[in-house]
Design a protein around this motif. Structure first.
Motif, mmCIF file in Angstrom:
data_model
loop_
_atom_site.group_PDB
_atom_site.id
_atom_site.type_symbol
_atom_site.label_atom_id
_atom_site.label_comp_id
_atom_site.label_asym_id
_atom_site.label_seq_id
_atom_site.Cartn_x
_atom_site.Cartn_y
_atom_site.Cartn_z
ATOM 1 N N PHE A 287 4.777 -0.838 9.137
ATOM 2 C CA PHE A 287 4.867 -1.644 7.935
ATOM 3 C C PHE A 287 3.708 -1.318 7.005
ATOM 4 O O PHE A 287 2.555 -1.276 7.427
ATOM 5 N N ARG A 288 3.998 -1.101 5.766
ATOM 6 C CA ARG A 288 2.949 -1.020 4.769
ATOM 7 C C ARG A 288 2.707 -2.434 4.243
ATOM 8 O O ARG A 288 3.524 -3.327 4.472
ATOM 9 N N GLY B 184 1.345 -3.210 11.935
ATOM 10 C CA GLY B 184 1.471 -2.203 10.888
ATOM 11 C C GLY B 184 0.985 -0.848 11.358
ATOM 12 O O GLY B 184 0.594 -0.667 12.514
ATOM 13 N N GLY C 275 5.367 -4.314 2.650
ATOM 14 C CA GLY C 275 6.493 -4.831 3.421
ATOM 15 C C GLY C 275 7.485 -3.743 3.779
ATOM 16 O O GLY C 275 8.388 -3.955 4.570
ATOM 17 N N LYS C 276 7.302 -2.567 3.181
ATOM 18 C CA LYS C 276 8.235 -1.482 3.482
ATOM 19 C C LYS C 276 7.929 -0.849 4.829
ATOM 20 O O LYS C 276 6.768 -0.677 5.196
ATOM 21 N N GLN C 277 8.963 -0.525 5.550
ATOM 22 C CA GLN C 277 8.803 0.259 6.773
ATOM 23 C C GLN C 277 9.039 1.700 6.398
ATOM 24 O O GLN C 277 9.973 2.027 5.684
#
Lengths: 102, 102
Positions: free
Chosen positions: A14-15, A55, A18-20
Motif C-alpha cells: 500500500f502506498r 505497507g 491507498g493504492k496497491q
C-alpha cells in the motif's frame, strides 16, 4: 484490550495514497493474508495470533515479505502455500528456515 | 538485510481492496506516519527505527493506533503531535504513558 502474543504482518505494497502497487501486490499478498487468517482460524489460535497487512517495506526484490513480531523474524518470497508452515512455526517457537531473509 | 531495531506501525485503515476508510483515516493516519518519519530523520536514527503503515486493527474506537515492536507497546488516540514523544520513547526504552492502551 488483550494484545496478541504474536503479530504477523504481510507486506501488501500500500502506498500512502491507498493504492496497491508493485511486486508484492502482483504476487497476491491479499491471498497470503487470507490463507494465514484461515490457518489461524483452523488451528483455533485467534486469541494468540493476529495478522495484519503492512505497507511497502522497501524490500521489493525479496517480496512478498512476512514479519513476525515480537520474534522479529523476517520471511521473503512468501506464497499463500507457506501459510500453514508460518503459523505452525509461530506457535512452536521455531522459524521456517527456507523463507528466512538473511 | 539489516533489520530495524524498532518497528513502528501506524494503523491506516487500509482494506484488502486497497481503499482507505473509516476512523483512523479520518484522523489523518497518513500525517502521523509522515511526522514519525520526519522525527526519525531529524534524530538521525533511520538505521534503528522503521515506520510502516498497517491495515485496520479492529480497535477503531481507540484509533488511530500506533504499535511499537518488538517492545509490543500499543498506543491509541494518537495524533501527529505525538510523533516526537513516541520516537523519543522508543529510543529511550520508555513508553508514552498518556497514550498507552490498557
Amino acid at each position: 484490550m488483550e494484545k496478541p502474543k504474536h503479530h504477523i504482518f504481510v507486506s501488501a505494497s500500500f502506498r500512502l495514497t491507498g493504492k496497491q502497487k508493485g511486486f508484492c501486490q502482483g504476487k497476491d499478498a491479499a491471498e497470503i493474508v487470507q490463507m494465514i487468517a484461515e490457518e489461524i482460524d483452523n488451528q483455533g489460535v485467534s486469541d494468540e495470533i493476529m495478522v495484519s497487512t503492512t505497507g511497502c517495506l522497501n524490500l521489493c526484490d525479496q517480496g512478498p515479505i512476512v514479519i513476525v513480531y515480537p520474534e522479529n523474524v523476517w520471511y521473503g518470497g512468501v506464497t499463500s502455500e507457506d501459510a500453514e508452515d508460518i503459523v505452525s512455526a509461530v506457535l512452536g517457537g521455531t522459524v521456517v528456515e527456507r523463507l528466512v531473509i538473511t
